[in-house]
Scaffold this active site. Sequence first.
Site, mmCIF file in Angstrom:
data_model
loop_
_atom_site.group_PDB
_atom_site.id
_atom_site.type_symbol
_atom_site.label_atom_id
_atom_site.label_comp_id
_atom_site.label_asym_id
_atom_site.label_seq_id
_atom_site.Cartn_x
_atom_site.Cartn_y
_atom_site.Cartn_z
ATOM 1 C CD GLU A 178 -2.978 -0.835 -0.026
ATOM 2 O OE1 GLU A 178 -3.067 0.288 -0.542
ATOM 3 O OE2 GLU A 178 -3.638 -1.818 -0.428
ATOM 4 C CE1 TYR A 199 -6.619 3.078 -0.109
ATOM 5 C CE2 TYR A 199 -4.250 3.209 0.238
ATOM 6 C CZ TYR A 199 -5.337 2.617 -0.365
ATOM 7 O OH TYR A 199 -5.162 1.551 -1.211
ATOM 8 C CG ASP A 259 -7.557 3.599 -4.547
ATOM 9 O OD1 ASP A 259 -8.770 3.609 -4.880
ATOM 10 O OD2 ASP A 259 -6.747 2.753 -4.973
#
Length: 365
Positions: A43, A126, A144
Amino acid sequence: MTELSFPERVRALRAALLDWFSTHKRPLPWRTDYTPYAVWISEIMLQQTQMERGVAYFNRWMERFPDVAAVAAAPEEEVLRLWEGLGYYSRARHLHKAARQIMERHGGVFPSDPARLRELPGVGPYTAGAVASIAFGHDLPCVDANVERVLARVFDIDSPVRQEPAAGRIRALALDLVPPGRARDHNQAMMELGALVCRKKPLCDQCPLASLCESRRLGIVRERPVPGRKATITPLLVATGVLRQRGRIFVQKRPERGVWAGLWEFPGGRVEEGETPEQAVVREFMEETGFAVRVAENLGVIRHGYTTYRITLHCFGLELAGGLAPRPDPPVLAAADEYRWAELRELDALAMPAAHRKLADRLER
């Protein structure tokens, strides 16, 4: 579609998305066992990075740093060097600090609580949602750019998705859509759909949500999401110099804060109005190191684009203005914290900004 209630649309969307993902998900390396460490690294890397490039970096990273302990034990210089080329080096520094924090405060065990994840350096909403949902199964959304695009089209969000009120509606919709107990697959499916099908130029005929998409019904798919204000791209004319002395090259390490923090570079700077690049590199060298130099050769021009800058870098080989005297006194560093007289082969181990790495590669060739 318009006859469906919101709960009915949610159920239909969840089912269609999960069914599509079971068939079309890509065989990505962090999907083999979904360890928290692998999910976290992927990520962080995939922020501002295309998938194909991210996978290559991920595999190389995991060979060197197979777990959190390996990252924590490594010097920052090595972490930055392995990160080189991905840009946004603060991500690598935060990752390094977070690994050490996990070792020191959590006994090397990756925290599963979203609140504890948010305490790690570099982990925002996030990333915390991604790790908590994909690695640990928490019923949280991941939002995202791909997810923003999908939701803006499916629900016809008619204002810029990064600004309120659209941003708040996106977050609320993303949370509503997470099916209890299926967050891992759902969140990945949303991101995958945005990456493969609901792209900037959408492939609506391949989309499992086509019958549920309000923008498609209205014929305005290409008008969603509504674009926000574009970032201004600033052109920069820069000169830099390679000073050689007795077979070694002068490089300096930038301060730990500011642009290119902690990275090694060849000294130089912007070409001021009325200057030639040759004059600029001589001036910059004097201002940054105290060395009086002169241009010995032209090493060409390197062009490199960053997020908000487009750099034209004029590169020169330099020599001391006094000739081949013994190596000069220590420099007076005005734009760096450290310096080194490095052999050419040693440059490969130093973390550098992309444009300076291109220059180092040119020297090796």
